[in-house]
Every structure is written in C-alpha cells, then in structure tokens.
Design an enzyme around this catalytic site. Sequence first.
Site, PDB file in Angstrom:
ATOM      1  N   ASP A 109       0.875  -1.049  -0.050  1.00 42.77           N
ATOM      2  CA  ASP A 109      -0.032  -0.022  -0.142  1.00 42.77           C
ATOM      3  C   ASP A 109       0.866   1.224  -0.012  1.00 42.77           C
ATOM      4  O   ASP A 109       0.665   2.190  -0.789  1.00 42.77           O
ATOM      5  CB  ASP A 109      -0.663   0.113   1.379  1.00 42.77           C
ATOM      6  CG  ASP A 109      -1.789   1.164   1.411  1.00 42.77           C
ATOM      7  OD1 ASP A 109      -2.733   1.429   0.925  1.00 42.77           O
ATOM      8  OD2 ASP A 109      -1.410   2.150   2.239  1.00 42.77           O
ATOM      9  N   LYS A 129       1.610   4.439  -2.767  1.00 39.87           N
ATOM     10  CA  LYS A 129       1.426   5.819  -2.591  1.00 39.87           C
ATOM     11  C   LYS A 129       2.834   6.387  -2.782  1.00 39.87           C
ATOM     12  O   LYS A 129       2.736   7.636  -3.546  1.00 39.87           O
ATOM     13  CB  LYS A 129       1.045   6.139  -1.055  1.00 39.87           C
ATOM     14  CG  LYS A 129      -0.220   5.428  -0.894  1.00 39.87           C
ATOM     15  CD  LYS A 129      -0.717   5.415   0.577  1.00 39.87           C
ATOM     16  CE  LYS A 129      -1.951   4.890   0.893  1.00 39.87           C
ATOM     17  NZ  LYS A 129      -2.342   4.385   2.338  1.00 39.87           N
TER      18      LYS A 129
HETATM   19  N1  HSE Z   1      -4.698   0.662   4.723  1.00 42.44           N
HETATM   20  C1  HSE Z   1      -4.271   2.031   4.455  1.00 42.44           C
HETATM   21  C2  HSE Z   1      -3.545   2.401   5.870  1.00 42.44           C
HETATM   22  C3  HSE Z   1      -5.414   3.254   4.369  1.00 42.44           C
HETATM   23  O1  HSE Z   1      -3.606   1.474   6.585  1.00 42.44           O
HETATM   24  O2  HSE Z   1      -3.156   3.320   6.042  1.00 42.44           O
HETATM   25  C4  HSE Z   1      -5.884   3.177   2.795  1.00 42.44           C
HETATM   26  O3  HSE Z   1      -4.907   3.502   1.983  1.00 42.44           O
END
Ligand code: HSE
Length: 428
Positions: A203, A207
């Site tokens: 994730d 980003k």
């Molecule tokens: N799963 C992500 C986090 C949030 O824990 O920050 C969504 O991008």
Amino acid sequence: MGKKTTVGIAILGHGTVGSEVLRLMGEYSEDLTHRIGGELEIKGVAVSDLDKHKDSPAAHLMTTDAMSLINREDVDIVVEVIGGIDYPRQLVLAALKAGKSVVTANKALVAAHAAELAEAADEANVDLYYEAAVAAAIPVIGPLRRSLAGDRVKSVMGIVNGTTNFILDAMDSTGASYDDMLAEATRLGYAEADPTADVEGYDAASKAAILATLAFHTRVTADDVYREGISKITAADINAAKNAGHTIKLLAICERVGDTVSARVHPTLIPRDHPLASVNKSFNAIFVEAEAAGRLMFYGNGAGGAPTASAVLGDLVGAARNKVHGGRAPGESTYANLKIADFGDVSTRYHVDMDVHDQLGVLARIAEQFSNAGISLRTVRQEEKGENARLIVVTHHAYERDLAGVVEKLKSMDEVKSVNSVIRLESE
Ligand code: HSE
C-alpha cells in the site's frame, strides 16, 4: 464544455468510503452548490449486490450495471471507490473515454496504470482526480500538482500507511511483539483480515509511486519502488532503537538522486526528536522538501470513511466546477522523464544488529569488513548475550550495494552467529 447548472454524478462502490461520500453530499449539499456554482445530482450508485444494500437510504439509486450507469448521457462525473485494480480500471477507462471526468480514491489503480489513465483523460479533455488515493484527508496531491508546480521538489518522505504506524507505535509504547500488536490492530479494525498489503508495504509503495511521479514529473510505478514491510521487526529491534534514542517507522522515501529518481518503502530508524517520530497511532504525515519552498509538512488522518470522503468531495467540487465553468484541472506531467535509480546507488545509514562470538579480535575482523567496503562506522555497541555478544553497528552514509555486500560477508564469517536485522536510518 461548461455552462451546466446541474452536474450528474455516478458513484461506483458503496463501501466505507462510498457510503460516506453519499452521506456528506447530502449533508453539505447547499454549501457544495455554492462552491460549484451548480448542483450535484446523483444519477446512480453501482454496487455488486443489491440485496446487501436494500436498507440503505440510497437503495433506489442502486444498480449492478456499472457500465450502463457510466455511459448514461446525464452522467458527467464518475466517482470510483470500489478498490482493486482490473475491474475499476475497465470502468475508469470507459468513463474517461466516454468524456466523463473521474474522481478515484484507488491508489493501487493509479500507481499501476497512471500513464494509461492520464492519456485517456487528456484525449477526452476531462479531469482525473485522485487526492484520496494518498493519505486520504491529507491534501498532498493538490499541493504537488498545483501549489508546487513552480518549484523544484527535492524529496518527499513520510508515513503513508496508518495500519503499520499503529502497529509500530503500539510495539514502541508497550514493548510487545509484532504478532501481538498486529492482533490488536486487527481487533480494533485498523488492520484488515488479510493485512499483507499494509504490513508488507505494498500500500505504501503504491502511494510512494504516485507521490514520486508528481514530485519529479517522471513516471514512477509501484514496481519501481523498493519495498520492505514491517513483519520482521522484532521487539528487540524496537528496544535497541529506543536505547539509541530512535524509533522505527515505515517510511516512504522519494528522492532525486542526481539525474535519477529513487523511491523506497522500508522500516526506518529516526531520532525520537524527528518530527515524524511524534506521528503516532494510525496518523500519516508527509514531508516535502522543495528548493524554493524549503520544508513543508502535511499531517492528519490517512484512512477511514469520512477522511477519505473529504478528499473525494474536494476533488468532486473541483471536477464539477470545471463542468460548470469550463476548463480542466492541472493533470500530471512526466516531461522530466528521469531514470529510476538503481537501488544499489541509493545511499543512507544503516543499523546492523548481529550475534557474534565474544572473543579477542572479533570486533576488529567485523570492522574490517566495513572498512574494506569503504563504509565508515559511526557507533559500535556491544551487549553481553550468554556466551556470545550482541553487536550493534551504526554506519555513516553508505551505498546499498556496498552494505549488501558487507552483510553477505558477515553472514559467512565463523565469528558471526547471526545477522539479526539491518534497518536503515534517516536523520533530518
Ligand atoms: N490501509 C491504508 C492504511 C489506508 O492503513 O493507511 C488506505 O490506503
């Protein structure tokens, strides 16, 4: 384009974010109309299972036929809050090709397919907005796309995943193990049933790719991002960090290295007085350093229904204004087309923790491996550990390639029982 008084909206998805978007569109509707100069009208909400939502106040707007909804004549903007990659990619591309502006919160989609999506938006002369894709409510895409468009960004570094920040912060404050704090994060709803995307850094890498693309006007995809998660961080690592005045955070670090761009995500030691060290629980924070602007810091809620919906609505207002008054928001630009740095050329500092035999000359032979590779040591700390010793070496700046070579040599030395961890270290 332009001169509309109502703007038709299709919402794809009615989960945590989609339902908040709908709720807030209702609650703020008068304000939104003033800010847009026209009225938003929800034409439909695409879901996968009508039964699941039959008690929702928006049930009468729901359909399982997302493609037909997108292609309706009276739909001007499509909001994609489904998640996943392949299915939303088809829908978003279809929407853009049909001349609809798109607002998406989908970081995995944007990180994997930004080029194709941006091209489709350019061809159709429509907007593609994705503020919510990085750190939810925190405005960072807008500042990179607009406010810093006249500057030269040098680096973007931050905590962009709330789940892992919650776990590391909880390990730091309780001394508990990774497994126990992951269980706690799951119990409290911070971690998903399958936490892999968060804890293994996928994730955050998506980003990082989005941030690096915008910051350096260069296409960076998630595959270009070096990635290590937090699942191997032990209570002993956290404790050693504390003893040295540090804390461990999962950082996304995007930098210009000469004429190249480097993007990486990994657990990182930072001094406890570093501004990012005080970002606790599930909060996110992003540092941007630009040549003229200097250092900027963005902090806030990086996840959750309402914070993510706030960013989606901000984008929706922008896209709707353009439908009413004409014009397009600044898109991404990749004109600089810098090369992605070879990870071996990235330079940082390292904290190497190993168990060694406690015998005369061992320290000298270990130090020799570092000096042979041209790596200067900053501190060496030794602790008794039964018949052995625990040795913690902190280096000055060194190249990844050189450090990796030393670690391989250390692992093959008879004097070294185990290399327990290698954690990168950043200071301000
Ligand atoms: N799963 C992500 C986090 C949030 O824990 O920050 C969504 O991008």
